[in-house]
Write a protein that holds these residues in place. Structure first.
Motif, PDB file in Angstrom:
ATOM      1  N   GLN A 193       5.399  -0.105   5.152  1.00  0.00           N
ATOM      2  CA  GLN A 193       5.879   1.157   5.734  1.00  0.00           C
ATOM      3  C   GLN A 193       5.669   1.180   7.242  1.00  0.00           C
ATOM      4  OE1 GLN A 193       4.064   4.508   3.829  1.00  0.00           O
ATOM      5  NE2 GLN A 193       5.517   4.521   2.136  1.00  0.00           N
ATOM      6  N   GLY A 194       4.579   0.580   7.689  1.00  0.00           N
ATOM      7  CA  GLY A 194       4.286   0.544   9.119  1.00  0.00           C
ATOM      8  C   GLY A 194       5.287  -0.281   9.902  1.00  0.00           C
ATOM      9  N   LEU A 195       5.929  -1.245   9.254  1.00  0.00           N
ATOM     10  CA  LEU A 195       6.941  -2.038   9.936  1.00  0.00           C
ATOM     11  C   LEU A 195       8.147  -1.189  10.312  1.00  0.00           C
ATOM     12  CD1 LEU A 195       6.844  -5.315   7.816  1.00  0.00           C
ATOM     13  CD2 LEU A 195       5.881  -4.941  10.093  1.00  0.00           C
ATOM     14  N   ALA A 196       8.440  -0.170   9.523  1.00  0.00           N
ATOM     15  CA  ALA A 196       9.562   0.718   9.801  1.00  0.00           C
ATOM     16  C   ALA A 196       9.185   1.775  10.832  1.00  0.00           C
ATOM     17  CB  ALA A 196      10.049   1.381   8.521  1.00  0.00           C
ATOM     18  N   GLY A 197       7.927   2.056  10.949  1.00  0.00           N
ATOM     19  CA  GLY A 197       7.462   3.073  11.891  1.00  0.00           C
ATOM     20  C   GLY A 197       6.152   3.659  11.410  1.00  0.00           C
ATOM     21  N   VAL A 198       5.230   3.830  12.329  1.00  0.00           N
ATOM     22  CA  VAL A 198       3.910   4.342  11.964  1.00  0.00           C
ATOM     23  C   VAL A 198       3.967   5.865  11.881  1.00  0.00           C
ATOM     24  CG1 VAL A 198       1.491   4.479  12.643  1.00  0.00           C
ATOM     25  CG2 VAL A 198       2.771   2.379  13.055  1.00  0.00           C
ATOM     26  N   THR A 199       3.541   6.385  10.737  1.00  0.00           N
ATOM     27  CA  THR A 199       3.475   7.827  10.521  1.00  0.00           C
ATOM     28  C   THR A 199       2.073   8.179  10.036  1.00  0.00           C
ATOM     29  OG1 THR A 199       4.160   7.656   8.213  1.00  0.00           O
ATOM     30  CG2 THR A 199       5.923   7.907   9.851  1.00  0.00           C
ATOM     31  N   VAL A 200       1.830   9.462   9.887  1.00  0.00           N
ATOM     32  CA  VAL A 200       0.534   9.905   9.363  1.00  0.00           C
ATOM     33  C   VAL A 200       0.343   9.390   7.936  1.00  0.00           C
ATOM     34  CG1 VAL A 200      -0.840  11.932   8.739  1.00  0.00           C
ATOM     35  CG2 VAL A 200       0.486  11.933  10.844  1.00  0.00           C
ATOM     36  N   GLN A 201       1.414   9.397   7.148  1.00  0.00           N
ATOM     37  CA  GLN A 201       1.328   8.893   5.780  1.00  0.00           C
ATOM     38  C   GLN A 201       0.949   7.422   5.766  1.00  0.00           C
ATOM     39  OE1 GLN A 201       4.968   8.986   3.560  1.00  0.00           O
ATOM     40  NE2 GLN A 201       4.000   8.263   1.687  1.00  0.00           N
ATOM     41  N   THR A 202       1.511   6.649   6.661  1.00  0.00           N
ATOM     42  CA  THR A 202       1.184   5.219   6.744  1.00  0.00           C
ATOM     43  C   THR A 202      -0.288   5.024   7.075  1.00  0.00           C
ATOM     44  OG1 THR A 202       3.423   4.794   7.524  1.00  0.00           O
ATOM     45  CG2 THR A 202       1.822   3.060   7.853  1.00  0.00           C
ATOM     46  N   LEU A 203      -0.786   5.789   8.021  1.00  0.00           N
ATOM     47  CA  LEU A 203      -2.192   5.675   8.410  1.00  0.00           C
ATOM     48  C   LEU A 203      -3.118   6.108   7.279  1.00  0.00           C
ATOM     49  CD1 LEU A 203      -1.965   6.957  12.091  1.00  0.00           C
ATOM     50  CD2 LEU A 203      -2.162   4.588  11.284  1.00  0.00           C
ATOM     51  N   LEU A 204      -2.749   7.170   6.569  1.00  0.00           N
ATOM     52  CA  LEU A 204      -3.560   7.615   5.426  1.00  0.00           C
ATOM     53  C   LEU A 204      -3.579   6.553   4.325  1.00  0.00           C
ATOM     54  CD1 LEU A 204      -2.680  11.402   5.145  1.00  0.00           C
ATOM     55  CD2 LEU A 204      -4.858  10.376   5.815  1.00  0.00           C
ATOM     56  N   LEU A 205      -2.421   5.960   4.045  1.00  0.00           N
ATOM     57  CA  LEU A 205      -2.365   4.890   3.046  1.00  0.00           C
ATOM     58  C   LEU A 205      -3.241   3.716   3.459  1.00  0.00           C
ATOM     59  CD1 LEU A 205       1.384   4.747   1.980  1.00  0.00           C
ATOM     60  CD2 LEU A 205      -0.570   5.269   0.525  1.00  0.00           C
ATOM     61  N   LEU A 206      -3.225   3.395   4.734  1.00  0.00           N
ATOM     62  CA  LEU A 206      -4.042   2.290   5.231  1.00  0.00           C
ATOM     63  C   LEU A 206      -5.524   2.571   5.025  1.00  0.00           C
ATOM     64  CD1 LEU A 206      -3.986  -0.427   6.751  1.00  0.00           C
ATOM     65  CD2 LEU A 206      -4.169   0.883   8.860  1.00  0.00           C
ATOM     66  N   VAL A 207      -5.952   3.788   5.352  1.00  0.00           N
ATOM     67  CA  VAL A 207      -7.359   4.161   5.195  1.00  0.00           C
ATOM     68  C   VAL A 207      -7.751   4.167   3.717  1.00  0.00           C
ATOM     69  CG1 VAL A 207      -9.018   6.050   5.491  1.00  0.00           C
ATOM     70  CG2 VAL A 207      -7.495   5.414   7.362  1.00  0.00           C
ATOM     71  N   VAL A 208      -6.922   4.768   2.877  1.00  0.00           N
ATOM     72  CA  VAL A 208      -7.219   4.809   1.434  1.00  0.00           C
ATOM     73  C   VAL A 208      -7.268   3.401   0.860  1.00  0.00           C
ATOM     74  CG1 VAL A 208      -6.309   5.516  -0.816  1.00  0.00           C
ATOM     75  CG2 VAL A 208      -6.355   7.138   1.070  1.00  0.00           C
ATOM     76  N   GLY A 209      -6.329   2.556   1.236  1.00  0.00           N
ATOM     77  CA  GLY A 209      -6.319   1.178   0.753  1.00  0.00           C
ATOM     78  C   GLY A 209      -7.567   0.424   1.165  1.00  0.00           C
ATOM     79  N   MET A 210      -7.996   0.614   2.423  1.00  0.00           N
ATOM     80  CA  MET A 210      -9.199  -0.074   2.890  1.00  0.00           C
ATOM     81  C   MET A 210     -10.439   0.409   2.149  1.00  0.00           C
ATOM     82  SD  MET A 210      -8.588  -0.609   7.014  1.00  0.00           S
ATOM     83  CE  MET A 210      -9.254   0.976   7.379  1.00  0.00           C
ATOM     84  N   VAL A 211     -10.533   1.710   1.919  1.00  0.00           N
ATOM     85  CA  VAL A 211     -11.708   2.262   1.229  1.00  0.00           C
ATOM     86  C   VAL A 211     -11.760   1.775  -0.222  1.00  0.00           C
ATOM     87  CG1 VAL A 211     -12.746   4.397   0.366  1.00  0.00           C
ATOM     88  CG2 VAL A 211     -11.964   4.261   2.725  1.00  0.00           C
ATOM     89  N   VAL A 212     -10.631   1.863  -0.920  1.00  0.00           N
ATOM     90  CA  VAL A 212     -10.600   1.442  -2.330  1.00  0.00           C
ATOM     91  C   VAL A 212     -10.856  -0.059  -2.444  1.00  0.00           C
ATOM     92  CG1 VAL A 212      -9.111   1.205  -4.365  1.00  0.00           C
ATOM     93  CG2 VAL A 212      -9.111   3.331  -3.069  1.00  0.00           C
ATOM     94  N   PHE A 213     -10.196  -0.848  -1.612  1.00  0.00           N
ATOM     95  CA  PHE A 213     -10.374  -2.301  -1.660  1.00  0.00           C
ATOM     96  C   PHE A 213     -11.803  -2.694  -1.298  1.00  0.00           C
ATOM     97  CE2 PHE A 213      -9.641  -6.649   0.109  1.00  0.00           C
ATOM     98  CZ  PHE A 213      -9.250  -7.243  -1.083  1.00  0.00           C
ATOM     99  N   GLY A 214     -12.365  -2.075  -0.264  1.00  0.00           N
ATOM    100  CA  GLY A 214     -13.742  -2.378   0.140  1.00  0.00           C
ATOM    101  C   GLY A 214     -14.757  -2.003  -0.920  1.00  0.00           C
ATOM    102  N   THR A 215     -14.577  -0.837  -1.520  1.00  0.00           N
ATOM    103  CA  THR A 215     -15.488  -0.401  -2.585  1.00  0.00           C
ATOM    104  C   THR A 215     -15.395  -1.328  -3.792  1.00  0.00           C
ATOM    105  OG1 THR A 215     -15.257   1.879  -1.855  1.00  0.00           O
ATOM    106  CG2 THR A 215     -16.124   1.536  -4.069  1.00  0.00           C
ATOM    107  N   ALA A 216     -14.180  -1.737  -4.133  1.00  0.00           N
ATOM    108  CA  ALA A 216     -13.997  -2.636  -5.272  1.00  0.00           C
ATOM    109  C   ALA A 216     -14.617  -4.005  -4.996  1.00  0.00           C
ATOM    110  CB  ALA A 216     -12.514  -2.783  -5.591  1.00  0.00           C
ATOM    111  N   LEU A 217     -14.473  -4.499  -3.781  1.00  0.00           N
ATOM    112  CA  LEU A 217     -15.093  -5.795  -3.453  1.00  0.00           C
ATOM    113  C   LEU A 217     -16.610  -5.712  -3.526  1.00  0.00           C
ATOM    114  CD1 LEU A 217     -12.965  -7.217  -0.510  1.00  0.00           C
ATOM    115  CD2 LEU A 217     -12.968  -7.896  -2.907  1.00  0.00           C
ATOM    116  N   ARG A 218     -17.157  -4.593  -3.066  1.00  0.00           N
ATOM    117  CA  ARG A 218     -18.609  -4.409  -3.153  1.00  0.00           C
ATOM    118  C   ARG A 218     -19.055  -4.358  -4.616  1.00  0.00           C
ATOM    119  NH1 ARG A 218     -20.135  -0.431   0.944  1.00  0.00           N
ATOM    120  NH2 ARG A 218     -18.448   0.648  -0.110  1.00  0.00           N
ATOM    121  N   GLY A 219     -18.257  -3.695  -5.459  1.00  0.00           N
ATOM    122  CA  GLY A 219     -18.564  -3.646  -6.885  1.00  0.00           C
ATOM    123  C   GLY A 219     -18.422  -5.000  -7.555  1.00  0.00           C
TER     124      GLY A 219
END
Length: 92
Positions: free
Chosen positions: A30-56
């Motif tokens: 989505q960011g390739l088409a243009g950065v929006t608030v939704q794109t940034l929120l998805l990025l943050v959520v993805g990083m948090v979920v992925f990081g937490t899962a890796l820690r688990g």
């Protein structure tokens, strides 16, 4: 018939790691088409979920993940799997 041993905590965290990674991929696409608030929120959520899962995944037994096939485990794994499959389908 062979008995299959399932590592439930690892399955739990692996399903969330895949969902987090798929969310990161979606935000990048989505960011390739243009950065929006939704794109940034998805990025943050993805990083948090992925990081937490890796820690688990580093120590699944001590992470608090379900160790038996409880309703929480079944619903969480199915939800993460369905989310990942449908999100990947919309990206492609």
């Amino acid at each position: 018939m062979a008995h299959v041993e399932i590592d439930y905590p690892r399955l739990y965290w692996l399903s969330f790691a895949v969902a987090g990674l798929v969310t990161l991929v979606r935000s990048v696409v989505q960011g390739l088409a243009g950065v929006t608030v939704q794109t940034l929120l998805l990025l943050v959520v993805g990083m948090v979920v992925f990081g937490t899962a890796l820690r688990g995944l580093r120590n699944p037994e001590a992470s608090g993940a379900p160790t038996e096939p409880t309703p929480l485990l079944i619903v969480a794994v199915l939800a993460a799997t369905v989310y990942s499959v449908f999100t990947l389908a919309t990206i492609v």
